[in-house]
Write an enzyme that holds these catalytic residues in place. Structure first.
Site, PDB file in Angstrom:
ATOM      1  N   GLU A 104       0.843  -1.206   0.000  1.00  0.00           N
ATOM      2  CA  GLU A 104       0.000   0.000   0.000  1.00  0.00           C
ATOM      3  C   GLU A 104       0.872   1.247   0.000  1.00  0.00           C
ATOM      4  O   GLU A 104       1.773   1.371   0.837  1.00  0.00           O
ATOM      5  CB  GLU A 104      -0.907   0.032   1.220  1.00  0.00           C
ATOM      6  CG  GLU A 104      -1.698   1.329   1.342  1.00  0.00           C
ATOM      7  CD  GLU A 104      -2.284   1.560   2.722  1.00  0.00           C
ATOM      8  OE1 GLU A 104      -2.268   2.733   3.179  1.00  0.00           O
ATOM      9  OE2 GLU A 104      -2.740   0.598   3.360  1.00  0.00           O
ATOM     10  N   LYS A 148     -10.955  -2.636   7.459  1.00  0.00           N
ATOM     11  CA  LYS A 148      -9.768  -2.078   8.105  1.00  0.00           C
ATOM     12  C   LYS A 148     -10.193  -1.539   9.469  1.00  0.00           C
ATOM     13  O   LYS A 148     -10.961  -0.578   9.554  1.00  0.00           O
ATOM     14  CB  LYS A 148      -9.194  -0.964   7.230  1.00  0.00           C
ATOM     15  CG  LYS A 148      -8.057  -0.172   7.862  1.00  0.00           C
ATOM     16  CD  LYS A 148      -7.586   0.895   6.885  1.00  0.00           C
ATOM     17  CE  LYS A 148      -6.556   1.828   7.511  1.00  0.00           C
ATOM     18  NZ  LYS A 148      -6.050   2.820   6.534  1.00  0.00           N
TER      19      LYS A 148
END
Length: 227
Positions: free
Chosen positions: A48, A137
């Site tokens: 990421e 998340k």
């Protein structure tokens, strides 16, 4: 990895290989190939690049061009549908968000991307899943303790991928896994600007070894671990 495998299958395989998302906040494009190589060699398959990093889309392009096909590359701190579209254009495959804006989730899914929005409550969790989220998340991880993870896991659909982000270290993984988390976002404990490839490699190996010490030996694992 079979080039015909779907994005969802590739994501499942990457999590099964090593369930860590390398959050590379602050990375520069010229660092991407070297950092990507040492992370891949340590077993990482999920990369990421937060969009508040320098020239993030260039970094994402370089990661995608330099890493093998079984790695997935995405953007973090995604805040708008326009950013989702730009990510798609540069070859990114995953959208990570600090919040649960359903418009962003829907934009990601409409473009065929994986999307993991940030949630902190059951209300946010169910809304995100209803919009098509591929995982949740749990952010900030410092606030969402293992006890909270266990309570959330008792009410959301079985098999939902829960990923604590924030404050995760090799020492704090096991309590989260025992509570039901099956993947993690690793930030400054893995990478911070200025670290050399060798330093990042050492940290990456420490995380990989920590995972191997607890899964599948001491807990039932919901995700098939790669051989």
């Amino acid at each position: 990895m079979n080039s015909e495998a779907s994005l969802g299958e590739r994501f499942k395989a990457a999590v099964g290989r090593l369930p860590f998302v390398a959050v590379l906040r602050g990375i520069k494009p010229e660092e991407a190939e070297g950092i990507g190589r040492v992370l891949y060699d340590a077993g990482f398959r999920l990369i990421e690049v937060p969009l508040n990093s320098p020239d993030p889309f260039s970094s994402i392009t370089r990661f995608r061009q330099s890493l093998p096909g079984d790695a997935l590359v995405g953007a973090g701190t995604v805040m708008s549908a326009d950013q989702v579209r730009q990510l798609k254009t540069c070859g990114g495959e995953m959208v990570f968000m600090p919040h649960s804006d359903l418009n962003v989730v829907r934009a990601a899914k409409a473009l065929g991307l994986l999307c993991v929005p940030g949630v902190a409550t059951p209300t946010e969790a169910f809304a995100a899943l209803g919009a098509g989220a591929d995982g949740l998340k749990l952010f900030p991880g410092e606030m969402i303790t293992p006890k909270v993870v266990k309570a959330l896991g008792a009410v959301i659909p079985k098999g939902t991928l829960l990923l604590p982000f924030g404050g995760i270290t090799p020492e704090t993984i096991k309590p989260y896994v025992e509570a039901g988390a099956r993947a993690f976002g690793l930030g400054s404990a893995l990478y911070s600007p200025g670290l050399s490839c060798e330093q990042v490699a050492a940290r990456a190996v420490s995380f990989a070894e920590a995972w191997q010490s607890i899964c599948p030996k001491t807990i039932p694992c919901a995700i098939p671990c790669a051989a």
